[in-house]
Design an enzyme around this catalytic site. Structure first.
Site, PDB file in Angstrom:
ATOM      1  N   GLY A   1     -42.651   0.977  31.115  1.00 30.73           N
ATOM      2  CA  GLY A   1     -43.012  -0.306  30.532  1.00 30.73           C
ATOM      3  C   GLY A   1     -43.985  -0.159  29.379  1.00 30.73           C
ATOM      4  O   GLY A   1     -44.699   0.840  29.253  1.00 30.73           O
TER       5      GLY A   1
ATOM      6  N   HIS B   1     -48.765   0.905  28.056  1.00 26.33           N
ATOM      7  CA  HIS B   1     -49.354   2.211  28.364  1.00 26.33           C
ATOM      8  C   HIS B   1     -49.577   3.052  27.111  1.00 26.33           C
ATOM      9  O   HIS B   1     -49.791   4.263  27.209  1.00 26.33           O
ATOM     10  CB  HIS B   1     -48.444   2.983  29.319  1.00 26.33           C
ATOM     11  CG  HIS B   1     -48.134   2.257  30.584  1.00 26.33           C
ATOM     12  ND1 HIS B   1     -49.111   1.699  31.378  1.00 26.33           N
ATOM     13  CD2 HIS B   1     -46.941   1.980  31.186  1.00 26.33           C
ATOM     14  CE1 HIS B   1     -48.539   1.121  32.420  1.00 26.33           C
ATOM     15  NE2 HIS B   1     -47.230   1.267  32.316  1.00 26.33           N
TER      16      HIS B   1
ATOM     17  N   HIS C   1     -50.481  -0.184  36.012  1.00 20.31           N
ATOM     18  CA  HIS C   1     -49.915  -1.510  35.792  1.00 20.31           C
ATOM     19  C   HIS C   1     -50.919  -2.602  36.160  1.00 20.31           C
ATOM     20  O   HIS C   1     -50.538  -3.752  36.377  1.00 20.31           O
ATOM     21  CB  HIS C   1     -48.641  -1.705  36.626  1.00 20.31           C
ATOM     22  CG  HIS C   1     -47.578  -0.696  36.323  1.00 20.31           C
ATOM     23  ND1 HIS C   1     -47.120   0.200  37.262  1.00 20.31           N
ATOM     24  CD2 HIS C   1     -46.915  -0.431  35.175  1.00 20.31           C
ATOM     25  CE1 HIS C   1     -46.199   0.967  36.708  1.00 20.31           C
ATOM     26  NE2 HIS C   1     -46.063   0.612  35.441  1.00 20.31           N
TER      27      HIS C   1
END
Length: 328
Positions: free
Chosen positions: A52, A55, A217
């Site tokens: 995702g 990051h 996350h």
């Protein structure tokens, strides 16, 4: 809080367009999360990874000769769609197979597995490793979480350089499986991450409080406690890593201090000094050291320590080799 953004719906595309305009050796597929190396050598087994957004500089920052051949970015904290992973595998495959590095999160494994199964059904040879370096514990059952976090970047570098040196698909798998068992990471947050467009933070922390074992996350950690000092924090994390590795004086390690997003560099260098001083007291041989932003969690303030036991001297050589990837 002011964020220098435009349309939040299209944030990932805007970011990736900025990436390829910044580095002329990179290119991207239109309207996708795929970033790839323009000048791919067909004689080298390609290595890909992804995850995702949020990051950064992972994962596109590690695309370049000597590291990844391509990376796929999904929405914020959401893995890329399986069809984009499959498209990437097809694009980089030049007949020698494709090696995939996956972080150990259920959604990531599901998306990458679906793409790998489809690619294999099309006759593409694909092998993979699941990175699982996080040794924090789950507060509900005290089991080690084994999530794939900042230590994954060691895999990107070692496997990518091994590929550049001519390793076969089978040899890359063997190297990756061995390296993945020798990496451990622990992280701590001093403030939570918040997703653009959502003013509510992903977890709560009181003033002067830290959270051990947070996830990339924005996941909550396993223990909160009042902050005392950088030295005390470094000591606790190093002691936990020592219990995991059971190191002896003279053992050789690579060390990565990773900024989780928004920690001031002043604080990071203070912490880095404390960590290195403690490891020196342990008598370890620290032949490769990194200190910077490698795998972040948006605007989370916090730091992580990743250590790799260099039980194979070739790994040190691969880590020290030059790479085109801009984030390394």
């Amino acid at each position: 809080m002011v964020r220098i953004l435009n349309d939040l719906v299209d944030i990932n595309q805007q970011m990736l367009k900025g990436v390829v305009k910044s580095y002329d050796f990179l290119a991207g597929f239109p309207n996708s999360g795929i970033i790839y190396l323009k000048d791919q050598d067909p004689e080298i087994v390609p290595v890909i990874s992804g995850g995702g957004a949020g990051h950064e500089p992972a994962h596109f920052g590690y695309v370049g000769k000597g590291m990844l051949t391509a990376a796929i970015s999904g929405p914020i904290f959401v893995p890329p769609a399986s069809h984009e992973i499959l498209e990437t595998i097809r694009h980089v495959n030049k007949g020698k197979g494709v090696f995939v590095i996956i972080k150990n999160f259920e959604a990531d494994i599901e998306a990458f597995s679906e793409a790998i199964i489809q690619a294999r059904s099309e006759g593409i040879k694909v092998k993979y490793v699941v990175s699982h370096d996080d040794i924090s514990i789950e507060s509900a059952n005290y089991k080690v979480r084994h999530r794939g976090v900042a230590g994954t970047i060691f895999l990107h570098k070692i496997v990518g350089q091994a590929a550049l040196m001519g390793a076969s698909l089978d040899e890359l798998e063997a190297i990756a499986l061995e390296v993945s068992t020798k990496v451990c990471t622990l992280g701590v947050a001093t403030s939570p991450a918040s997703i653009p467009g959502n003013s509510k933070p992903l977890f709560e922390l009181n003033d002067h409080e830290i959270f051990y074992g947070v996830g990339i996350h924005g996941e909550a950690g396993y223990r909160k406690q009042p902050f005392i000092s950088s030295e005390v924090l470094a000591n606790e994390l190093i002691n936990k890593l020592k219990l995991k590795f059971h190191w002896q004086e003279g053992d050789e390690y690579a060390v990565m201090i990773n900024n989780l997003g928004a920690t001031p560099m002043m604080e990071q260098f203070v912490f880095f000094n404390d960590v290195m001083s403690l490891l020196k007291l342990e008598g370890l041989s620290l032949s490769y050291v990194k200190n910077g932003k490698y795998m972040t969690s948006l605007d989370m303030e916090g730091l992580s320590i990743s250590m790799l036991a260099l039980t194979d001297p070739t790994w040190r050589t691969y880590l020290q080799a030059e790479t085109q990837a801009f984030a390394w």
